[in-house]
Design a protein around this motif. Structure first.
Motif, mmCIF file in Angstrom:
data_model
loop_
_atom_site.group_PDB
_atom_site.id
_atom_site.type_symbol
_atom_site.label_atom_id
_atom_site.label_comp_id
_atom_site.label_asym_id
_atom_site.label_seq_id
_atom_site.Cartn_x
_atom_site.Cartn_y
_atom_site.Cartn_z
ATOM 1 N N LEU A 18 -10.215 3.851 -14.896
ATOM 2 C CA LEU A 18 -9.484 4.119 -13.666
ATOM 3 C C LEU A 18 -8.041 4.377 -14.040
ATOM 4 N N ARG A 19 -7.386 5.278 -13.330
ATOM 5 C CA ARG A 19 -5.987 5.577 -13.596
ATOM 6 C C ARG A 19 -5.163 5.394 -12.337
ATOM 7 N N LEU A 20 -4.178 4.545 -12.430
ATOM 8 C CA LEU A 20 -3.251 4.329 -11.325
ATOM 9 C C LEU A 20 -1.980 5.135 -11.559
ATOM 10 N N SER A 21 -1.418 5.620 -10.464
ATOM 11 C CA SER A 21 -0.152 6.348 -10.520
ATOM 12 C C SER A 21 0.821 5.748 -9.520
ATOM 13 N N CYS A 22 2.086 5.843 -9.844
ATOM 14 C CA CYS A 22 3.128 5.369 -8.928
ATOM 15 C C CYS A 22 4.302 6.330 -9.014
ATOM 16 N N ALA A 23 4.628 6.922 -7.884
ATOM 17 C CA ALA A 23 5.735 7.867 -7.833
ATOM 18 C C ALA A 23 6.904 7.255 -7.086
ATOM 19 N N ALA A 24 8.071 7.354 -7.674
ATOM 20 C CA ALA A 24 9.287 6.854 -7.046
ATOM 21 C C ALA A 24 10.026 8.007 -6.383
ATOM 22 N N SER A 25 10.540 7.749 -5.200
ATOM 23 C CA SER A 25 11.323 8.758 -4.492
ATOM 24 C C SER A 25 12.505 8.083 -3.806
ATOM 25 N N GLY A 26 13.437 8.909 -3.363
ATOM 26 C CA GLY A 26 14.609 8.367 -2.704
ATOM 27 C C GLY A 26 15.845 8.557 -3.553
ATOM 28 N N THR A 27 16.787 7.674 -3.378
ATOM 29 C CA THR A 27 18.038 7.749 -4.124
ATOM 30 C C THR A 27 17.845 7.036 -5.453
ATOM 31 N N ILE A 28 17.567 7.816 -6.476
ATOM 32 C CA ILE A 28 17.245 7.253 -7.781
ATOM 33 C C ILE A 28 18.342 7.593 -8.766
ATOM 34 N N PHE A 29 18.924 6.573 -9.358
ATOM 35 C CA PHE A 29 19.907 6.815 -10.400
ATOM 36 C C PHE A 29 19.275 6.613 -11.763
ATOM 37 N N MET A 30 18.795 5.436 -11.995
ATOM 38 C CA MET A 30 18.135 5.171 -13.275
ATOM 39 C C MET A 30 17.183 3.995 -13.079
ATOM 40 N N LEU A 31 15.928 4.269 -13.259
ATOM 41 C CA LEU A 31 14.940 3.196 -13.197
ATOM 42 C C LEU A 31 14.714 2.728 -14.631
ATOM 43 N N ASN A 32 15.396 1.663 -14.988
ATOM 44 C CA ASN A 32 15.370 1.216 -16.377
ATOM 45 C C ASN A 32 13.974 0.777 -16.813
ATOM 46 N N VAL A 33 13.300 0.044 -15.940
ATOM 47 C CA VAL A 33 11.974 -0.474 -16.255
ATOM 48 C C VAL A 33 11.048 -0.170 -15.089
#
Length: 115
Positions: A18-33
Motif C-alpha cells: 500500500l502507498r500513502l501520499s500526503c500533499a502539503a498546500s498553503g503558505t509553505i516556507f520550509m517544511l524541515n521534517v
C-alpha cells in the motif's frame, strides 16, 4: 497556514502493499521534517517514519525493512510505501510536517491490514 491532505489508505491483505501520499498546500516556507504517525485503537499515536528536507530518515523499529518513506520537495509531498504489512500495522495514519516554530497534522487515513 499549511494544510496536509493524505490519500491512499484502505484495506490491504497481509503481505501485500500500500502507498500513502500526503500533499502539503498553503503558505509553505520550509517544511524541515515530514513524516507519518499512526494510532491504533486504544493506543497512543506513534511515529512510523520521518524524513528531513535533505533526505535523512528515521523509522520505528517495527517497520524497518518493510516501509519506505520518501518525499518530493518540489511538490511538498511525502510518501509511505508499505510493503508486507501486518495486521499490527492497522490504524489511522497521520501525516505530520514541521517547519521552524510550527507543526501541522493531516486529518488521517485509515489503514486496515487483514490476515
Amino acid at each position: 497556514q499549511v494544510q496536509l491532505v493524505e490519500s491512499g489508505g484502505g484495506l490491504v491483505q497481509a503481505g501485500g502493499s500500500l502507498r500513502l501520499s500526503c500533499a502539503a498546500s498553503g503558505t509553505i516556507f520550509m517544511l524541515n521534517v515530514m513524516g507519518w504517525y499512526r494510532q491504533a485503537p486504544g493506543k497512543q499515536r506513534e511515529l512510523v517514519a520521518r524524513i528531513t528536507s535533505l533526505g535523512s530518515t528515521n523509522y520505528a523499529d517495527s517497520v524497518k525493512g518493510r516501509f519506505t518513506i520518501s518525499r518530493d520537495n518540489a511538490k511538498n509531498t511525502v510518501f509511505l510505501q508499505m510493503n508486507s504489512p501486518e495486521p499490527e500495522d492497522t490504524g489511522v495514519y497521520y501525516c505530520n510536517a514541521k517547519s521552524t516554530g510550527a507543526e501541522y497534522w493531516g486529518q488521517g487515513t485509515q489503514v486496515t491490514v487483514s490476515s
